[in-house]
Write an enzyme that holds these catalytic residues in place. Structure first.
Site, mmCIF file in Angstrom:
data_model
loop_
_atom_site.group_PDB
_atom_site.id
_atom_site.type_symbol
_atom_site.label_atom_id
_atom_site.label_comp_id
_atom_site.label_asym_id
_atom_site.label_seq_id
_atom_site.Cartn_x
_atom_site.Cartn_y
_atom_site.Cartn_z
ATOM 1 N N LYS A 129 -23.859 54.965 -0.483
ATOM 2 C CA LYS A 129 -23.299 56.047 0.322
ATOM 3 C C LYS A 129 -24.335 56.595 1.309
ATOM 4 O O LYS A 129 -25.536 56.285 1.199
ATOM 5 C CB LYS A 129 -22.789 57.144 -0.619
ATOM 6 C CG LYS A 129 -21.573 56.713 -1.456
ATOM 7 C CD LYS A 129 -21.057 57.866 -2.327
ATOM 8 C CE LYS A 129 -19.789 57.485 -3.061
ATOM 9 N NZ LYS A 129 -19.263 58.624 -3.883
ATOM 10 N N TYR A 170 -10.309 56.800 0.705
ATOM 11 C CA TYR A 170 -10.200 57.761 -0.394
ATOM 12 C C TYR A 170 -8.825 58.444 -0.425
ATOM 13 O O TYR A 170 -8.704 59.547 -0.974
ATOM 14 C CB TYR A 170 -11.311 58.805 -0.285
ATOM 15 C CG TYR A 170 -12.649 58.324 -0.795
ATOM 16 C CD1 TYR A 170 -12.847 58.053 -2.156
ATOM 17 C CD2 TYR A 170 -13.735 58.144 0.066
ATOM 18 C CE1 TYR A 170 -14.068 57.615 -2.634
ATOM 19 C CE2 TYR A 170 -14.975 57.719 -0.412
ATOM 20 C CZ TYR A 170 -15.134 57.453 -1.767
ATOM 21 O OH TYR A 170 -16.348 57.030 -2.257
ATOM 22 N N PHE A 200 -11.752 68.598 -2.885
ATOM 23 C CA PHE A 200 -12.999 68.048 -2.346
ATOM 24 C C PHE A 200 -12.788 66.985 -1.270
ATOM 25 O O PHE A 200 -13.758 66.467 -0.708
ATOM 26 C CB PHE A 200 -13.862 67.466 -3.482
ATOM 27 C CG PHE A 200 -13.211 66.362 -4.278
ATOM 28 C CD1 PHE A 200 -13.206 65.048 -3.815
ATOM 29 C CD2 PHE A 200 -12.609 66.616 -5.507
ATOM 30 C CE1 PHE A 200 -12.618 64.027 -4.539
ATOM 31 C CE2 PHE A 200 -12.016 65.594 -6.250
ATOM 32 C CZ PHE A 200 -12.025 64.296 -5.760
ATOM 33 N N ARG A 236 -19.765 50.315 -13.486
ATOM 34 C CA ARG A 236 -19.602 51.758 -13.722
ATOM 35 C C ARG A 236 -20.586 52.250 -14.791
ATOM 36 O O ARG A 236 -21.096 53.372 -14.707
ATOM 37 C CB ARG A 236 -18.149 52.104 -14.044
ATOM 38 C CG ARG A 236 -17.247 51.937 -12.798
ATOM 39 C CD ARG A 236 -15.931 52.661 -12.899
ATOM 40 N NE ARG A 236 -16.075 54.085 -12.848
ATOM 41 C CZ ARG A 236 -15.873 54.838 -11.739
ATOM 42 N NH1 ARG A 236 -15.539 54.279 -10.584
ATOM 43 N NH2 ARG A 236 -16.019 56.126 -11.793
ATOM 44 N N THR A 259 -19.622 60.337 -12.514
ATOM 45 C CA THR A 259 -19.509 60.846 -11.143
ATOM 46 C C THR A 259 -20.512 61.974 -10.884
ATOM 47 O O THR A 259 -21.166 62.013 -9.832
ATOM 48 C CB THR A 259 -18.076 61.386 -10.914
ATOM 49 O OG1 THR A 259 -17.148 60.364 -11.281
ATOM 50 C CG2 THR A 259 -17.863 61.788 -9.467
ATOM 51 N N ARG A 316 -26.915 57.029 -10.795
ATOM 52 C CA ARG A 316 -26.606 58.401 -10.376
ATOM 53 C C ARG A 316 -27.542 59.403 -11.067
ATOM 54 O O ARG A 316 -27.983 60.377 -10.453
ATOM 55 C CB ARG A 316 -25.131 58.711 -10.641
ATOM 56 C CG ARG A 316 -24.218 58.079 -9.577
ATOM 57 C CD ARG A 316 -22.779 58.115 -9.994
ATOM 58 N NE ARG A 316 -21.865 57.854 -8.880
ATOM 59 C CZ ARG A 316 -20.569 57.632 -9.046
ATOM 60 N NH1 ARG A 316 -20.028 57.646 -10.255
ATOM 61 N NH2 ARG A 316 -19.800 57.407 -7.996
ATOM 62 N N ASN A 333 -23.455 61.435 -4.494
ATOM 63 C CA ASN A 333 -23.829 60.754 -5.733
ATOM 64 C C ASN A 333 -24.205 59.283 -5.527
ATOM 65 O O ASN A 333 -24.053 58.462 -6.425
ATOM 66 C CB ASN A 333 -22.739 60.939 -6.785
ATOM 67 C CG ASN A 333 -21.393 60.411 -6.320
ATOM 68 O OD1 ASN A 333 -21.294 59.841 -5.242
ATOM 69 N ND2 ASN A 333 -20.370 60.577 -7.138
ATOM 70 N N HIS A 337 -20.684 54.292 -4.726
ATOM 71 C CA HIS A 337 -19.272 54.165 -5.100
ATOM 72 C C HIS A 337 -19.123 52.974 -6.029
ATOM 73 O O HIS A 337 -19.893 52.020 -5.941
ATOM 74 C CB HIS A 337 -18.411 53.929 -3.845
ATOM 75 C CG HIS A 337 -17.011 53.512 -4.182
ATOM 76 N ND1 HIS A 337 -16.049 54.413 -4.575
ATOM 77 C CD2 HIS A 337 -16.420 52.277 -4.235
ATOM 78 C CE1 HIS A 337 -14.925 53.760 -4.838
ATOM 79 N NE2 HIS A 337 -15.119 52.467 -4.635
ATOM 80 N N GLU A 397 -10.274 47.108 -2.558
ATOM 81 C CA GLU A 397 -11.378 47.789 -1.863
ATOM 82 C C GLU A 397 -12.305 46.788 -1.168
ATOM 83 O O GLU A 397 -12.827 47.078 -0.084
ATOM 84 C CB GLU A 397 -12.158 48.660 -2.855
ATOM 85 C CG GLU A 397 -11.337 49.862 -3.325
ATOM 86 C CD GLU A 397 -12.080 50.755 -4.302
ATOM 87 O OE1 GLU A 397 -11.525 51.808 -4.661
ATOM 88 O OE2 GLU A 397 -13.218 50.412 -4.696
HETATM 89 N N1 UDP Z 1 -16.145 63.958 -5.540
HETATM 90 C C1 UDP Z 1 -16.515 65.253 -5.159
HETATM 91 N N2 UDP Z 1 -16.202 66.287 -5.997
HETATM 92 C C2 UDP Z 1 -15.535 66.119 -7.169
HETATM 93 C C3 UDP Z 1 -15.168 64.814 -7.542
HETATM 94 C C4 UDP Z 1 -15.482 63.757 -6.705
HETATM 95 O O1 UDP Z 1 -17.111 65.434 -4.104
HETATM 96 O O2 UDP Z 1 -15.279 67.109 -7.875
HETATM 97 C C5 UDP Z 1 -16.477 62.832 -4.656
HETATM 98 C C6 UDP Z 1 -17.667 62.028 -5.185
HETATM 99 O O3 UDP Z 1 -18.422 61.562 -4.075
HETATM 100 C C7 UDP Z 1 -16.976 60.905 -5.927
HETATM 101 C C8 UDP Z 1 -15.776 60.640 -5.012
HETATM 102 O O4 UDP Z 1 -15.373 61.946 -4.584
HETATM 103 O O5 UDP Z 1 -17.822 59.795 -6.092
HETATM 104 C C9 UDP Z 1 -14.608 59.940 -5.656
HETATM 105 O O6 UDP Z 1 -14.250 60.649 -6.841
HETATM 106 P P1 UDP Z 1 -13.907 59.864 -8.195
HETATM 107 O O7 UDP Z 1 -13.346 60.872 -9.143
HETATM 108 O O8 UDP Z 1 -13.090 58.661 -7.875
HETATM 109 O O9 UDP Z 1 -15.360 59.466 -8.724
HETATM 110 P P2 UDP Z 1 -16.098 58.029 -8.820
HETATM 111 O O10 UDP Z 1 -15.051 56.995 -9.074
HETATM 112 O O11 UDP Z 1 -16.838 57.834 -7.520
HETATM 113 O O12 UDP Z 1 -17.048 58.183 -9.967
HETATM 114 MG MG MG Z 2 -13.242 56.636 -8.215
#
Ligand code: UDP
Ligand code: MG
Length: 139
Positions: free
Chosen positions: A11, A51, A59, A87, A93, A104, A114, A117, A128
């Site tokens: 990112k 997204y 958010f 993951r 996250t 992370r 974070n 992705h 994706e």
């Molecule tokens: N995100 C955020 N605030 C939140 C949750 C998610 O800014 O409370 C952002 C963060 O960059 C995250 C992305 O949105 O990686 C996608 O969210 P997701 O829940 O899919 O998390 P990921 O799959 O990336 O762990």
């Molecule tokens: Mg996600």
């Protein structure tokens, strides 16, 4: 276990901190094969579409701001059990909740910025990867 594909993105915070090499080295040491790799700058339209599943979340607009704030690096990865293993490698996250030693936990500032992705299912991994790479770019 099945060979799967998953999409990683380094990112904009990862690129700003010059951590691309460090993070990719960790991904490669964990056994992932790199099929495709490019640096791009997302438009608001593209980041919003990528997204779209989060469109109704509070958010969302901040996430689009962040993802368009500088270059990012989508990476198409392949490995047995790639989605779950990637993951595990990146961690939760929110870096505060991420396990010790995860990407992370080591490098992320907060839940929004974070560093990386990761796709959340093999089906989404395919979708994706196709969002960023044509078939001829996956080699
Ligand atoms: N995100 C955020 N605030 C939140 C949750 C998610 O800014 O409370 C952002 C963060 O960059 C995250 C992305 O949105 O990686 C996608 O969210 P997701 O829940 O899919 O998390 P990921 O799959 O990336 O762990
Ligand atoms: Mg996600």
């Amino acid at each position: 276990m099945a060979v799967e594909r998953t999409l990683a993105i380094l990112k904009p915070d990862c690129v700003r901190k010059n951590l691309q090499g460090e993070v990719l080295a960790r991904i490669q040491k964990a056994g992932f094969n790199v099929l495709g790799f490019k640096q791009i700058r997302l438009t608001r339209e593209a980041a919003g579409a990528f997204y779209a599943v989060h469109k109704s979340r509070p958010f969302y607009s901040g996430l689009v701001d962040f993802m368009t704030s500088g270059p990012c690096v989508p990476i198409a990865l392949e490995k047995e059990n790639a989605v779950a293993d990637y993951r595990t490698l990146i961690g939760a996250t929110d870096p505060k909740e991420a396990a010790e030693g995860t990407i992370r936990k080591l490098f992320a500032d907060n839940k929004g910025e974070n560093v990386v992705h990761g796709s959340d299912s093999p089906e989404n991994g395919k979708i994706e990867i196709a969002f960023f790479f044509s078939e001829s770019e996956l080699v």
